[in-house]
Design an enzyme around this catalytic site. Sequence first.
Site, PDB file in Angstrom:
ATOM      1  N   LYS A  32       0.851  -1.201   0.000  1.00 37.96           N
ATOM      2  CA  LYS A  32       0.000   0.000   0.000  1.00 37.96           C
ATOM      3  C   LYS A  32       0.886   1.250   0.000  1.00 37.96           C
ATOM      4  O   LYS A  32       1.727   1.415   0.877  1.00 37.96           O
ATOM      5  CB  LYS A  32      -0.909   0.013   1.221  1.00 37.96           C
ATOM      6  CG  LYS A  32      -1.774   1.264   1.303  1.00 37.96           C
ATOM      7  CD  LYS A  32      -2.805   1.158   2.410  1.00 37.96           C
ATOM      8  CE  LYS A  32      -2.360   1.701   3.735  1.00 37.96           C
ATOM      9  NZ  LYS A  32      -2.199   3.158   3.794  1.00 37.96           N
ATOM     10  N   ASP A  59      -3.320   4.246  -2.196  1.00 38.91           N
ATOM     11  CA  ASP A  59      -4.271   4.690  -1.163  1.00 38.91           C
ATOM     12  C   ASP A  59      -4.253   6.215  -1.094  1.00 38.91           C
ATOM     13  O   ASP A  59      -3.738   6.794  -0.140  1.00 38.91           O
ATOM     14  CB  ASP A  59      -3.843   4.046   0.167  1.00 38.91           C
ATOM     15  CG  ASP A  59      -4.739   4.448   1.332  1.00 38.91           C
ATOM     16  OD1 ASP A  59      -5.893   4.852   1.100  1.00 38.91           O
ATOM     17  OD2 ASP A  59      -4.275   4.349   2.489  1.00 38.91           O
ATOM     18  N   LEU A  60      -4.810   6.854  -2.113  1.00 39.87           N
ATOM     19  CA  LEU A  60      -4.794   8.328  -2.148  1.00 39.87           C
ATOM     20  C   LEU A  60      -6.181   8.922  -1.889  1.00 39.87           C
ATOM     21  O   LEU A  60      -6.352  10.143  -1.925  1.00 39.87           O
ATOM     22  CB  LEU A  60      -4.207   8.826  -3.480  1.00 39.87           C
ATOM     23  CG  LEU A  60      -2.745   8.416  -3.720  1.00 39.87           C
ATOM     24  CD1 LEU A  60      -2.219   8.985  -5.038  1.00 39.87           C
ATOM     25  CD2 LEU A  60      -1.839   8.839  -2.575  1.00 39.87           C
ATOM     26  N   LYS A  61      -7.182   8.096  -1.656  1.00 40.91           N
ATOM     27  CA  LYS A  61      -8.511   8.546  -1.194  1.00 40.91           C
ATOM     28  C   LYS A  61      -9.014   9.773  -1.945  1.00 40.91           C
ATOM     29  O   LYS A  61      -9.250  10.829  -1.351  1.00 40.91           O
ATOM     30  CB  LYS A  61      -8.471   8.852   0.311  1.00 40.91           C
ATOM     31  CG  LYS A  61      -7.989   7.712   1.185  1.00 40.91           C
ATOM     32  CD  LYS A  61      -8.018   8.109   2.661  1.00 40.91           C
ATOM     33  CE  LYS A  61      -7.618   6.988   3.593  1.00 40.91           C
ATOM     34  NZ  LYS A  61      -6.187   6.634   3.528  1.00 40.91           N
ATOM     35  N   HIS A  63     -11.186  12.572  -3.650  1.00 42.08           N
ATOM     36  CA  HIS A  63     -12.459  13.192  -3.240  1.00 42.08           C
ATOM     37  C   HIS A  63     -12.512  14.577  -3.886  1.00 42.08           C
ATOM     38  O   HIS A  63     -11.871  15.509  -3.412  1.00 42.08           O
ATOM     39  CB  HIS A  63     -12.505  13.305  -1.710  1.00 42.08           C
ATOM     40  CG  HIS A  63     -13.832  13.719  -1.156  1.00 42.08           C
ATOM     41  ND1 HIS A  63     -14.140  13.659   0.182  1.00 42.08           N
ATOM     42  CD2 HIS A  63     -14.944  14.185  -1.765  1.00 42.08           C
ATOM     43  CE1 HIS A  63     -15.376  14.079   0.377  1.00 42.08           C
ATOM     44  NE2 HIS A  63     -15.886  14.409  -0.794  1.00 42.08           N
ATOM     45  N   ASP A  64     -13.284  14.716  -4.963  1.00 43.77           N
ATOM     46  CA  ASP A  64     -13.366  15.998  -5.670  1.00 43.77           C
ATOM     47  C   ASP A  64     -14.607  15.931  -6.559  1.00 43.77           C
ATOM     48  O   ASP A  64     -15.406  14.994  -6.431  1.00 43.77           O
ATOM     49  CB  ASP A  64     -12.069  16.207  -6.483  1.00 43.77           C
ATOM     50  CG  ASP A  64     -11.738  17.690  -6.686  1.00 43.77           C
ATOM     51  OD1 ASP A  64     -12.665  18.467  -7.000  1.00 43.77           O
ATOM     52  OD2 ASP A  64     -10.567  18.057  -6.514  1.00 43.77           O
ATOM     53  N   ILE A  65     -14.762  16.900  -7.456  1.00 42.29           N
ATOM     54  CA  ILE A  65     -15.929  16.841  -8.343  1.00 42.29           C
ATOM     55  C   ILE A  65     -15.780  15.638  -9.285  1.00 42.29           C
ATOM     56  O   ILE A  65     -14.656  15.179  -9.540  1.00 42.29           O
ATOM     57  CB  ILE A  65     -16.105  18.158  -9.144  1.00 42.29           C
ATOM     58  CG1 ILE A  65     -14.866  18.452  -9.994  1.00 42.29           C
ATOM     59  CG2 ILE A  65     -16.408  19.322  -8.214  1.00 42.29           C
ATOM     60  CD1 ILE A  65     -15.061  19.617 -10.973  1.00 42.29           C
ATOM     61  N   PRO A  66     -16.907  15.091  -9.770  1.00 43.38           N
ATOM     62  CA  PRO A  66     -16.838  13.859 -10.565  1.00 43.38           C
ATOM     63  C   PRO A  66     -15.849  13.921 -11.723  1.00 43.38           C
ATOM     64  O   PRO A  66     -15.062  12.982 -11.933  1.00 43.38           O
ATOM     65  CB  PRO A  66     -18.284  13.701 -11.064  1.00 43.38           C
ATOM     66  CG  PRO A  66     -19.111  14.333  -9.989  1.00 43.38           C
ATOM     67  CD  PRO A  66     -18.303  15.505  -9.507  1.00 43.38           C
ATOM     68  N   THR A  68     -13.098  15.654 -12.129  1.00 39.66           N
ATOM     69  CA  THR A  68     -11.696  15.626 -11.671  1.00 39.66           C
ATOM     70  C   THR A  68     -11.324  14.239 -11.153  1.00 39.66           C
ATOM     71  O   THR A  68     -10.235  13.723 -11.437  1.00 39.66           O
ATOM     72  CB  THR A  68     -11.499  16.692 -10.566  1.00 39.66           C
ATOM     73  OG1 THR A  68     -11.858  17.952 -11.108  1.00 39.66           O
ATOM     74  CG2 THR A  68     -10.073  16.738 -10.072  1.00 39.66           C
ATOM     75  N   THR A 118     -11.730   6.005  10.673  1.00 36.53           N
ATOM     76  CA  THR A 118     -11.874   5.438  12.023  1.00 36.53           C
ATOM     77  C   THR A 118     -11.446   6.427  13.105  1.00 36.53           C
ATOM     78  O   THR A 118     -11.668   6.195  14.287  1.00 36.53           O
ATOM     79  CB  THR A 118     -11.078   4.123  12.176  1.00 36.53           C
ATOM     80  OG1 THR A 118      -9.792   4.326  11.623  1.00 36.53           O
ATOM     81  CG2 THR A 118     -11.759   2.977  11.495  1.00 36.53           C
ATOM     82  N   ARG A 179      -3.338  -6.521  14.173  1.00 35.68           N
ATOM     83  CA  ARG A 179      -2.140  -6.805  14.957  1.00 35.68           C
ATOM     84  C   ARG A 179      -2.051  -8.293  15.238  1.00 35.68           C
ATOM     85  O   ARG A 179      -2.965  -8.854  15.866  1.00 35.68           O
ATOM     86  CB  ARG A 179      -2.178  -6.053  16.301  1.00 35.68           C
ATOM     87  CG  ARG A 179      -1.992  -4.549  16.194  1.00 35.68           C
ATOM     88  CD  ARG A 179      -0.576  -4.199  15.778  1.00 35.68           C
ATOM     89  NE  ARG A 179      -0.400  -2.779  15.570  1.00 35.68           N
ATOM     90  CZ  ARG A 179      -0.557  -2.131  14.397  1.00 35.68           C
ATOM     91  NH1 ARG A 179      -0.910  -2.800  13.319  1.00 35.68           N
ATOM     92  NH2 ARG A 179      -0.337  -0.834  14.303  1.00 35.68           N
ATOM     93  N   ARG A 209       3.189  -1.348  10.694  1.00 36.27           N
ATOM     94  CA  ARG A 209       4.347  -1.442  11.585  1.00 36.27           C
ATOM     95  C   ARG A 209       4.732  -2.840  12.073  1.00 36.27           C
ATOM     96  O   ARG A 209       5.923  -3.125  12.193  1.00 36.27           O
ATOM     97  CB  ARG A 209       4.164  -0.472  12.761  1.00 36.27           C
ATOM     98  CG  ARG A 209       4.346   0.973  12.317  1.00 36.27           C
ATOM     99  CD  ARG A 209       3.726   1.959  13.242  1.00 36.27           C
ATOM    100  NE  ARG A 209       2.260   1.860  13.218  1.00 36.27           N
ATOM    101  CZ  ARG A 209       1.460   2.617  13.964  1.00 36.27           C
ATOM    102  NH1 ARG A 209       1.964   3.492  14.799  1.00 36.27           N
ATOM    103  NH2 ARG A 209       0.147   2.485  13.858  1.00 36.27           N
TER     104      ARG A 209
HETATM  105  O1  C5P Z   1       1.198   0.449  11.152  1.00 35.41           O
HETATM  106  P1  C5P Z   1      -0.264   0.107  11.056  1.00 35.41           P
HETATM  107  O2  C5P Z   1      -0.537  -1.366  10.880  1.00 35.41           O
HETATM  108  O3  C5P Z   1      -1.088   0.722  12.160  1.00 35.41           O
HETATM  109  O4  C5P Z   1      -0.688   0.815   9.670  1.00 35.41           O
HETATM  110  C1  C5P Z   1      -2.000   0.822   9.219  1.00 35.41           C
HETATM  111  C2  C5P Z   1      -2.106   1.530   7.915  1.00 35.41           C
HETATM  112  O5  C5P Z   1      -3.491   1.605   7.596  1.00 35.41           O
HETATM  113  C3  C5P Z   1      -1.578   2.955   7.884  1.00 35.41           C
HETATM  114  O6  C5P Z   1      -1.089   3.204   6.560  1.00 35.41           O
HETATM  115  C4  C5P Z   1      -2.794   3.784   8.170  1.00 35.41           C
HETATM  116  O7  C5P Z   1      -2.723   5.064   7.601  1.00 35.41           O
HETATM  117  C5  C5P Z   1      -3.870   2.957   7.482  1.00 35.41           C
HETATM  118  N1  C5P Z   1      -5.228   3.155   8.005  1.00 35.41           N
HETATM  119  C6  C5P Z   1      -5.581   2.949   9.335  1.00 35.41           C
HETATM  120  N2  C5P Z   1      -6.866   3.150   9.749  1.00 35.41           N
HETATM  121  C7  C5P Z   1      -7.793   3.535   8.872  1.00 35.41           C
HETATM  122  C8  C5P Z   1      -7.474   3.734   7.541  1.00 35.41           C
HETATM  123  C9  C5P Z   1      -6.162   3.532   7.136  1.00 35.41           C
HETATM  124  O8  C5P Z   1      -4.744   2.576  10.142  1.00 35.41           O
HETATM  125  N3  C5P Z   1      -9.023   3.690   9.278  1.00 35.41           N
END
Ligand code: C5P
Length: 232
Positions: A32, A59-61, A63-66, A68, A118, A179, A209
């Site tokens: 990602k 993962d650039l999310k 969000h703009d006008i359709p 664009t 989140t 995790r 991580r």
């Molecule tokens: O290091 P870690 O496992 O916490 O990384 C989670 C990845 O998922 C990061 O790139 C974080 O920006 C992304 N992410 C997140 N929670 C979200 C959306 C994306 O942790 N709700």
Amino acid sequence: MSSRVIVALDFAGAKEALAFVERLDPASCKLKVGFELYVAAGPALVETLVGRGFEVFLDLKFHDIPNTVASVCHVAAGLGVWMMNVHASGGMAMMRAAREAIEQAEQQPLLIGVTVLTSMDQQDLAGLGIERSPAEQALFLAGLAREAGLDGVVCSAQEAAAMRTRFGTEFLLVTPGIRPATAEVGDQKRVMTPSDAIRAGASHLVIGRPITRSGQPQAVLDTINAELRDLT
Ligand code: C5P
């Protein structure tokens, strides 16, 4: 079956990202690329990763006008990425425009929607004039994303079971906040183990991580993939 693990390459630049990626087998994970790395290293890095055989989630999310969003989705599809995303709160017209733009591209990545970040709680939503709970709003936006023809959504693993029940088996559920039982939780508040998230209905797991900060990233990945091998 290809790996369900998407490693979050949260590095400050191309040099660090490439040094890390050299230690990974492209058959054992996807990657990602988010804002930080993309702003630092740009499309050239994405193309390098694709060239090395990795499936890349951009993962650039958007969000703009359709118009664009359609244009940027078309350009991003040209990078050869495996998956990209838009904010579902951009609305039906924006999501449909993104979908159509990808359909006209030579290579067609998967397109998923971001529902509720989140980091946002009930109060944050109320501050935007939204009376639904975060979970209800996430289900609502996922419904819009599905209606717009998107392939799935990013959601918390805690929401995966309800999403899976409502949207069926084909809809992709990409879940961060994962995790392994032995890993440090860090700043994630609500975490799930890889196997619990898959059992709850996740199709793909974003893990950063616990893999990127490990001295033996490939070994951590191998353990997670082995844990997931027998789950449907
Ligand atoms: O290091 P870690 O496992 O916490 O990384 C989670 C990845 O998922 C990061 O790139 C974080 O920006 C992304 N992410 C997140 N929670 C979200 C959306 C994306 O942790 N709700």
